[in-house]
Design an enzyme around this catalytic site. Structure first.
Site, PDB file in Angstrom:
ATOM      1  N   HIS A  41       0.815  -1.224   0.000  1.00  0.00           N
ATOM      2  CA  HIS A  41       0.000   0.000   0.000  1.00  0.00           C
ATOM      3  C   HIS A  41       0.849   1.275   0.000  1.00  0.00           C
ATOM      4  O   HIS A  41       0.313   2.374  -0.167  1.00  0.00           O
ATOM      5  CB  HIS A  41      -0.946   0.030   1.202  1.00  0.00           C
ATOM      6  CG  HIS A  41      -1.966  -1.068   1.189  1.00  0.00           C
ATOM      7  ND1 HIS A  41      -2.852  -1.242   0.150  1.00  0.00           N
ATOM      8  CD2 HIS A  41      -2.229  -2.074   2.075  1.00  0.00           C
ATOM      9  CE1 HIS A  41      -3.616  -2.298   0.400  1.00  0.00           C
ATOM     10  NE2 HIS A  41      -3.262  -2.822   1.562  1.00  0.00           N
TER      11      HIS A  41
ATOM     12  N   ASP B  69      -2.544 -10.489  -2.469  1.00  0.00           N
ATOM     13  CA  ASP B  69      -3.121 -10.061  -1.186  1.00  0.00           C
ATOM     14  C   ASP B  69      -4.615  -9.781  -1.390  1.00  0.00           C
ATOM     15  O   ASP B  69      -5.040  -9.442  -2.499  1.00  0.00           O
ATOM     16  CB  ASP B  69      -2.397  -8.785  -0.724  1.00  0.00           C
ATOM     17  CG  ASP B  69      -2.782  -8.340   0.680  1.00  0.00           C
ATOM     18  OD1 ASP B  69      -2.039  -8.666   1.622  1.00  0.00           O
ATOM     19  OD2 ASP B  69      -3.826  -7.659   0.831  1.00  0.00           O
TER      20      ASP B  69
ATOM     21  N   HIS C 240      -6.223  -7.285  -0.476  1.00  0.00           N
ATOM     22  CA  HIS C 240      -6.448  -5.859  -0.763  1.00  0.00           C
ATOM     23  C   HIS C 240      -5.686  -5.425  -2.011  1.00  0.00           C
ATOM     24  O   HIS C 240      -4.589  -5.905  -2.277  1.00  0.00           O
ATOM     25  CB  HIS C 240      -5.976  -5.010   0.424  1.00  0.00           C
ATOM     26  CG  HIS C 240      -6.624  -5.388   1.721  1.00  0.00           C
ATOM     27  ND1 HIS C 240      -6.036  -6.259   2.627  1.00  0.00           N
ATOM     28  CD2 HIS C 240      -7.816  -5.029   2.250  1.00  0.00           C
ATOM     29  CE1 HIS C 240      -6.838  -6.411   3.674  1.00  0.00           C
ATOM     30  NE2 HIS C 240      -7.928  -5.675   3.471  1.00  0.00           N
TER      31      HIS C 240
ATOM     32  N   ASP D  89      -4.512 -12.908   3.395  1.00  0.00           N
ATOM     33  CA  ASP D  89      -5.783 -12.445   3.964  1.00  0.00           C
ATOM     34  C   ASP D  89      -6.968 -12.832   3.075  1.00  0.00           C
ATOM     35  O   ASP D  89      -8.106 -12.424   3.329  1.00  0.00           O
ATOM     36  CB  ASP D  89      -5.765 -10.933   4.280  1.00  0.00           C
ATOM     37  CG  ASP D  89      -4.961 -10.100   3.304  1.00  0.00           C
ATOM     38  OD1 ASP D  89      -4.595 -10.628   2.230  1.00  0.00           O
ATOM     39  OD2 ASP D  89      -4.716  -8.916   3.608  1.00  0.00           O
TER      40      ASP D  89
END
Ligand code: Q9C
Ligand code: ZN
Length: 349
Positions: A161, A196, A198, A286
Site C-alpha cells: 500500500h 493479497d 487488498h 488475507d
C-alpha cells in the site's frame, strides 16, 4: 533428486515495531498487524530446515530506499524514533496536498505523508520497516544474480500500500517494488503479481506509467473493501504504461475454485502475452477463509495449489510477504504456498 532449500530472509528487529491499535469504522480496534504474524511464519518454516534456509539480510542502503521513495519518508520515520517507547502515533491532519510546506522532521506533519488512520508511527517503525525492505532487496538480489531461481522475503511490516511518498495500509516502504527495482538490474521486463486480499494501490501507482513492469492484482472489490479508491477494473495504466496494469476485483465469498478460474483465464494468459523475465509475488494470505479482515474463503490446500500454479510459470520468482491476519494459521498457509511453489518450479535455460 536433491530438493532445493528455499532462501528465506528475516531480521529479528522487524519485530520491534508494535502498533497497538488502528482507527477504523469509527472505532479504536486492536491492530491486526502484530508481531506474532511474523513469529508464526518463522516458526512454521523453522520446523522444516531441510526445505527452508533462513538467513539474515544485509541492511539496505539509504540510497536504494530513496531511489524508490521520497527521502522525506525516511526522515519522518527517523523523527518518530523520538516517540515514547510504547507510543502509537496516528496523524490527525491529512492536508489537501497543494500549498503545503511539509517538514518531515515535524511529526505534526506526518499526515502529509499518510493516507489512512490504520498505520501508526512508533519509535521503532524506522528500524523494522528498513529491515523489512532489506529482506525484499536481498531476496531479489539472490534471484537477480541467478544464485537461486526462487526466494522468499518474510517482510513485516508489509509494503504494497506504500507509494513513492505515502504510507498507509500498515505499510511504510513498498517491499515488492524494492524487490522489483533490484531485479531490474538483470531483467528488463518484470511482472508483479499481487495476491493479497487488498488492492496493491502503492505498487500500482509506482508503475502506472511504466510499460516494462506488468502489475497484476486479484483482490476484493474496492466498491466494498479497502482501499476503496483504487483497484477497479477500469484502471489499466496510463501513458506508455497503458495496458500494463491489470486489476481483477472479485466479489466477497470467492472460494478456491472461483479464484483459480480467474487465475487461469486472466493471470496466466496475461503473463504469457507479456513475457516477463522475472516475477515478484506480493504474497498476502488475507484471502484465507478465517481471515478477520478479508472476505474470500480460500483454504490451506488452496494456497498450496496457488503456489503450484505460480511455480509452473517457471519464472525467476521473488515472493514478498504482505498481509494475512488469521495469525494462528498464517504460518501453515505460508508454508503450504511456498511448498507448492518449490514443488512445480523448474529452472529454465
Ligand atoms: N480493521 C495489508 O493487508 N484496514 N493491509 C481495514 C480493518 C486496512 C491491510 C480495516 C487494511 C490494510 C497489507
Ligand atoms: Zn491485505
Amino acid at each position: 533428486m536433491k530438493t532445493i532449500r528455499l532462501p528465506v530472509y528475516f531480521h529479528h528487529d522487524q519485530l520491534k515495531h508494535k502498533p497497538m491499535y488502528e482507527w477504523a469504522f469509527g472505532k479504536r480496534l486492536s491492530h491486526p498487524e502484530t508481531t506474532s504474524r511474523a513469529e508464526n511464519i518463522l516458526t512454521a518454516l523453522q520446523e522444516q530446515p531441510d526445505r527452508f534456509d533462513i538467513r539474515l539480510p544485509d541492511p539496505i542502503s539509504l540510497a536504494r530506499l530513496t531511489a524508490l521513495h521520497n527521502p522525506d519518508l525516511a526522515v519522518l520515520y527517523q523523527a518518530a524514533s523520538s516517540l515514547p517507547k510504547h507510543g502509537t502515533y496516528c496523524p490527525n491532519v491529512f492536508p489537501k496536498r497543494d500549498h503545503c510546506a511539509p517538514k518531515p522532521t515535524d511529526l505534526n506533519h506526518a499526515g502529509f505523508y499518510c493516507f489512512d488512520s490504520g498505520t501508526p508511527l512508533t519509535s521503532t517503525t524506522w528500524m523494522a520497516a528498513a529491515w523489512s525492505a532489506s529482506c525484499a532487496r536481498q531476496a531479489a538480489e539472490q534471484v537477480s544474480r541467478g544464485t537461486s531461481a526462487l526466494s522468499y522475503a518474510l517482510c513485516r511490516p508489509p509494503g504494497h500500500h506504500a507509494s513513492r511518498d505515502l504510507f498507509g495500509g500498515y505499510c511504510y516502504f513498498n517491499n515488492a517494488a524494492i524487490a522489483a527495482e533490484e531485479l531490474r538490474r538483470s531483467h528488463r521486463r518484470l511482472a508483479i503479481l499481487d495476491i493479497d486480499f487488498h488492492h496493491g494501490n502503492g505498487t500500482q501507482s509506482l508503475y502506472y506509467r511504466d510499460k516494462s513492469v506488468l502489475f497484476l492484482s486479484i483482490h476484493g472489490d474496492p466498491r466494498e473493501f479497502y482501499p476503496y479508491f483504487s483497484g477497479h477494473a477500469k484502471e489499466v495504466g496510463e501513458g506508455p504504461g497503458k495496458g500494463t496494469t491489470i486489476n481483477l476485483p472479485i466479489p466477497s465469498g470467492c472460494d478456491g475454485q472461483e479464484y483459480f478460474r480467474v487465475f487461469s483465464r486472466r493471470v496466466v494468459s496475461a503473463l504469457k502475452r507479456f513475457r516477463p523475465g522475472a516475477l515478484v509475488v506480493s504474497a498476502g494470505f488475507d484471502t484465507y477463509e478465517k481471515d478477520p479482515i478479508g472476505a474470500f474463503t480460500l483454504r490451506t490446500p488452496d494456497f498450496q495449489e496457488l503456489g503450484e500454479r505460480i511455480g509452473k510459470l517457471s519464472l525467476p520468482t521473488v515472493c514478498v510477504q504482505e498481509g494475512g491476519y488469521c495469525t494462528d494459521q498464517l504460518g501453515r498457509n505460508v508454508r503450504a504456498f511456498l511448498t507448492g511453489l518449490v514443488s512445480t518450479h523448474r529452472r529454465r535455460g
